[in-house]
Design a protein around this motif. Structure first.
Motif, PDB file in Angstrom:
ATOM      1  N   ALA A   1      -7.596 -37.439  -9.431  1.00 33.83           N
ATOM      2  CA  ALA A   1      -6.293 -38.089  -9.577  1.00 33.83           C
ATOM      3  C   ALA A   1      -5.918 -38.334 -11.039  1.00 33.83           C
ATOM      4  O   ALA A   1      -4.751 -38.201 -11.420  1.00 33.83           O
ATOM      5  N   GLU A   2      -6.904 -38.721 -11.856  1.00 35.88           N
ATOM      6  CA  GLU A   2      -6.642 -39.048 -13.257  1.00 35.88           C
ATOM      7  C   GLU A   2      -7.705 -38.401 -14.145  1.00 35.88           C
ATOM      8  O   GLU A   2      -8.513 -39.088 -14.775  1.00 35.88           O
ATOM      9  N   PRO A   3      -7.734 -37.068 -14.198  1.00 39.98           N
ATOM     10  CA  PRO A   3      -8.824 -36.370 -14.894  1.00 39.98           C
ATOM     11  C   PRO A   3      -8.905 -36.659 -16.393  1.00 39.98           C
ATOM     12  O   PRO A   3      -9.971 -36.470 -17.000  1.00 39.98           O
ATOM     13  N   ASP A   4      -7.815 -37.111 -16.995  1.00 43.99           N
ATOM     14  CA  ASP A   4      -7.820 -37.375 -18.437  1.00 43.99           C
ATOM     15  C   ASP A   4      -8.042 -38.848 -18.776  1.00 43.99           C
ATOM     16  O   ASP A   4      -8.031 -39.213 -19.962  1.00 43.99           O
ATOM     17  N   SER A   5      -8.233 -39.682 -17.761  1.00 42.50           N
ATOM     18  CA  SER A   5      -8.425 -41.107 -18.009  1.00 42.50           C
ATOM     19  C   SER A   5      -9.829 -41.391 -18.533  1.00 42.50           C
ATOM     20  O   SER A   5     -10.759 -40.584 -18.354  1.00 42.50           O
ATOM     21  N   LEU A   6      -9.968 -42.547 -19.172  1.00 39.03           N
ATOM     22  CA  LEU A   6     -11.288 -42.953 -19.653  1.00 39.03           C
ATOM     23  C   LEU A   6     -12.255 -43.137 -18.495  1.00 39.03           C
ATOM     24  O   LEU A   6     -13.466 -42.901 -18.637  1.00 39.03           O
ATOM     25  N   ARG A   7     -11.743 -43.531 -17.330  1.00 41.66           N
ATOM     26  CA  ARG A   7     -12.596 -43.722 -16.148  1.00 41.66           C
ATOM     27  C   ARG A   7     -13.171 -42.393 -15.686  1.00 41.66           C
ATOM     28  O   ARG A   7     -14.361 -42.295 -15.376  1.00 41.66           O
ATOM     29  N   ALA A   8     -12.336 -41.370 -15.646  1.00 35.94           N
ATOM     30  CA  ALA A   8     -12.814 -40.045 -15.255  1.00 35.94           C
ATOM     31  C   ALA A   8     -13.824 -39.521 -16.277  1.00 35.94           C
ATOM     32  O   ALA A   8     -14.833 -38.897 -15.904  1.00 35.94           O
ATOM     33  N   LYS A   9     -13.558 -39.767 -17.551  1.00 34.18           N
ATOM     34  CA  LYS A   9     -14.494 -39.326 -18.596  1.00 34.18           C
ATOM     35  C   LYS A   9     -15.856 -39.995 -18.430  1.00 34.18           C
ATOM     36  O   LYS A   9     -16.904 -39.391 -18.708  1.00 34.18           O
ATOM     37  N   ALA A  10     -15.850 -41.258 -17.977  1.00 37.64           N
ATOM     38  CA  ALA A  10     -17.119 -41.970 -17.765  1.00 37.64           C
ATOM     39  C   ALA A  10     -17.915 -41.304 -16.646  1.00 37.64           C
ATOM     40  O   ALA A  10     -19.131 -41.100 -16.770  1.00 37.64           O
ATOM     41  N   PHE A  11     -17.239 -40.941 -15.545  1.00 40.51           N
ATOM     42  CA  PHE A  11     -17.928 -40.235 -14.461  1.00 40.51           C
ATOM     43  C   PHE A  11     -18.470 -38.892 -14.944  1.00 40.51           C
ATOM     44  O   PHE A  11     -19.602 -38.517 -14.619  1.00 40.51           O
ATOM     45  N   GLU A  12     -17.671 -38.170 -15.701  1.00 36.35           N
ATOM     46  CA  GLU A  12     -18.089 -36.849 -16.169  1.00 36.35           C
ATOM     47  C   GLU A  12     -19.272 -36.943 -17.126  1.00 36.35           C
ATOM     48  O   GLU A  12     -20.167 -36.086 -17.109  1.00 36.35           O
ATOM     49  N   SER A  13     -19.298 -37.979 -17.948  1.00 38.26           N
ATOM     50  CA  SER A  13     -20.424 -38.164 -18.868  1.00 38.26           C
ATOM     51  C   SER A  13     -21.719 -38.434 -18.104  1.00 38.26           C
ATOM     52  O   SER A  13     -22.788 -37.890 -18.445  1.00 38.26           O
ATOM     53  N   ILE A  14     -21.632 -39.264 -17.057  1.00 40.24           N
ATOM     54  CA  ILE A  14     -22.811 -39.551 -16.237  1.00 40.24           C
ATOM     55  C   ILE A  14     -23.303 -38.292 -15.547  1.00 40.24           C
ATOM     56  O   ILE A  14     -24.511 -37.995 -15.515  1.00 40.24           O
ATOM     57  N   ALA A  15     -22.368 -37.501 -14.996  1.00 39.21           N
ATOM     58  CA  ALA A  15     -22.748 -36.258 -14.323  1.00 39.21           C
ATOM     59  C   ALA A  15     -23.385 -35.280 -15.304  1.00 39.21           C
ATOM     60  O   ALA A  15     -24.360 -34.590 -14.961  1.00 39.21           O
ATOM     61  N   LYS A  16     -22.860 -35.209 -16.516  1.00 41.07           N
ATOM     62  CA  LYS A  16     -23.413 -34.305 -17.521  1.00 41.07           C
ATOM     63  C   LYS A  16     -24.858 -34.680 -17.858  1.00 41.07           C
ATOM     64  O   LYS A  16     -25.752 -33.814 -17.896  1.00 41.07           O
ATOM     65  N   THR A  17     -25.102 -35.970 -18.051  1.00 34.86           N
ATOM     66  CA  THR A  17     -26.468 -36.422 -18.369  1.00 34.86           C
ATOM     67  C   THR A  17     -27.408 -36.176 -17.215  1.00 34.86           C
ATOM     68  O   THR A  17     -28.527 -35.681 -17.388  1.00 34.86           O
ATOM     69  N   ALA A  18     -26.971 -36.511 -15.991  1.00 32.11           N
ATOM     70  CA  ALA A  18     -27.805 -36.307 -14.811  1.00 32.11           C
ATOM     71  C   ALA A  18     -28.110 -34.831 -14.604  1.00 32.11           C
ATOM     72  O   ALA A  18     -29.245 -34.443 -14.262  1.00 32.11           O
ATOM     73  N   GLY A  19     -27.098 -33.982 -14.819  1.00 25.91           N
ATOM     74  CA  GLY A  19     -27.314 -32.536 -14.675  1.00 25.91           C
ATOM     75  C   GLY A  19     -28.327 -32.007 -15.663  1.00 25.91           C
ATOM     76  O   GLY A  19     -29.186 -31.193 -15.326  1.00 25.91           O
ATOM     77  N   GLU A  20     -28.253 -32.485 -16.885  1.00 21.39           N
ATOM     78  CA  GLU A  20     -29.214 -32.051 -17.904  1.00 21.39           C
ATOM     79  C   GLU A  20     -30.626 -32.500 -17.535  1.00 21.39           C
ATOM     80  O   GLU A  20     -31.606 -31.767 -17.743  1.00 21.39           O
ATOM     81  N   LEU A  21     -30.760 -33.690 -16.975  1.00 22.24           N
ATOM     82  CA  LEU A  21     -32.081 -34.234 -16.634  1.00 22.24           C
ATOM     83  C   LEU A  21     -32.756 -33.442 -15.500  1.00 22.24           C
ATOM     84  O   LEU A  21     -33.989 -33.361 -15.449  1.00 22.24           O
ATOM     85  N   VAL A  22     -31.965 -32.873 -14.593  1.00 19.67           N
ATOM     86  CA  VAL A  22     -32.561 -32.107 -13.482  1.00 19.67           C
ATOM     87  C   VAL A  22     -32.576 -30.615 -13.767  1.00 19.67           C
ATOM     88  O   VAL A  22     -33.033 -29.819 -12.942  1.00 19.67           O
ATOM     89  N   GLY A  23     -32.040 -30.215 -14.912  1.00 20.48           N
ATOM     90  CA  GLY A  23     -32.098 -28.806 -15.288  1.00 20.48           C
ATOM     91  C   GLY A  23     -30.970 -27.949 -14.762  1.00 20.48           C
ATOM     92  O   GLY A  23     -31.132 -26.755 -14.545  1.00 20.48           O
ATOM     93  N   LEU A  24     -29.784 -28.537 -14.585  1.00 16.95           N
ATOM     94  CA  LEU A  24     -28.624 -27.762 -14.163  1.00 16.95           C
ATOM     95  C   LEU A  24     -28.113 -26.891 -15.318  1.00 16.95           C
ATOM     96  O   LEU A  24     -28.123 -27.337 -16.474  1.00 16.95           O
TER      97      LEU A  24
END
Length: 294
Positions: free
Chosen positions: A271-294
């Motif tokens: 709904a709001e891909p450019d919002s700071l809230r969406a960026k926070a979710f994307e940052s968490i997903a990026k870190t989690a993905g790196e930790l599991v080797g995505l």
């Protein structure tokens, strides 16, 4: 389709799982199997990440679906499995309904929206119908959701776990090879005490803990941009992470749009891909993905 999926569940009603006598004969006590169930991978899925909170009402499902959408927006083939048999949330969050079809090999075909495949008990029962099942039937349904879905090849599958540290959580950790788990909590002391129980469970069953997400961490005033902690000081989260040797993956602010977007079936990342809230979710997903080797 539902008749096929749950014929084995209904048959449990006619069995005698507790070994109670039927005709005056003494009950027989079954011999317990030695060791834990054999862990196995979910077919056609590279990485499996569990999102968990030992306490309800902390926004776990909303975070799980936004993380899944963030993985998909990063180019990963993504799915989300709603393992909450009694209170499924994913159909509402992804604005999906209807019965899944069966594949040629008699597997359930996930429903998709926003580029994410999903499966949930909510697709298999009427929305207003309660799931009034006992443990054996719940476990059978869970095993079918885990291993009788045709995901068609995924890079990552997010498991949205129900609140608590009981049968469902133990079944998943003992039967599925998990690449990591994410704990969700608010800064409130009451929520953190339950989150610690979740941490202890995953440590006990040797599931790697990727870290903790602090949800509703603070309210940001839209006029003065001042941060107001509503549910407790951020210091509480920091101390808990330090004590439990957990990584703080990120903080999601308390914002009415997150709730509104979730209720209308269009989560924040969409709904709001450019919002700071969406960026926070994307940052968490990026870190989690790196930790599991995505």
């Amino acid at each position: 389709m539902k008749q096929r999926l749950f014929s084995s569940l209904r048959s449990l009603q006619h069995e005698n799982p507790l070994g109670l006598p039927r005709s005056g004969a003494p009950p027989t006590v079954p011999r317990m199997q030695r060791g834990l169930p054999q862990q196995r991978s979910i077919r056609d899925v590279r990485k499996v990440i569990a999102v968990s909170s030992a306490k309800g009402g902390v926004g776990k499902s909303t975070i799980a679906v936004n993380l899944a959408l963030s993985f998909a927006r990063s180019g990963h083939r993504t799915g989300i499995l709603d393992t909450d048999i009694f209170g499924p949330s994913i159909p509402t969050l992804l604005n999906l309904s209807g019965e899944p079809r069966l594949s040629s090999n008699n597997q359930l075909i996930p429903l998709s929206n926003y580029g994410v495949k999903s499966m949930s008990m909510g697709y298999l029962i009427p929305e207003a119908s309660p799931v009034a099942w006992r443990g054996l039937m719940v476990m059978k349904a869970l095993q079918q959701l885990l291993h009788e879905v045709d995901w068609g090849g995924l890079d990552v599958l997010v498991l949205d776990l129900p609140p608590g540290t009981g049968d469902v959580q133990l079944t998943i950790t003992q039967q599925v090879k998990l690449d990591g788990a994410i704990i969700i909590s608010t800064p409130q002391d009451l929520a953190l005490k339950d989150a610690i129980k979740g941490v202890a469970l995953f440590n006990k069953v040797s599931v790697p803990l990727l870290g903790l997400v602090s949800n509703m961490s603070a309210f940001i005033c839209p006029t003065c941009s001042t941060s107001h902690p509503i549910f407790g000081s951020p210091a509480h989260i920091a101390k808990m992470c330090e004590d439990q040797k957990l990584r703080l993956l990120g903080e999601i602010p308390l914002h009415p749009s997150i709730c509104v977007d979730a209720d209308r079936g269009k989560p924040t990342v969409v709904a709001e891909p450019d919002s700071l809230r969406a960026k926070a979710f994307e940052s968490i997903a990026k870190t989690a993905g790196e930790l599991v080797g995505l």
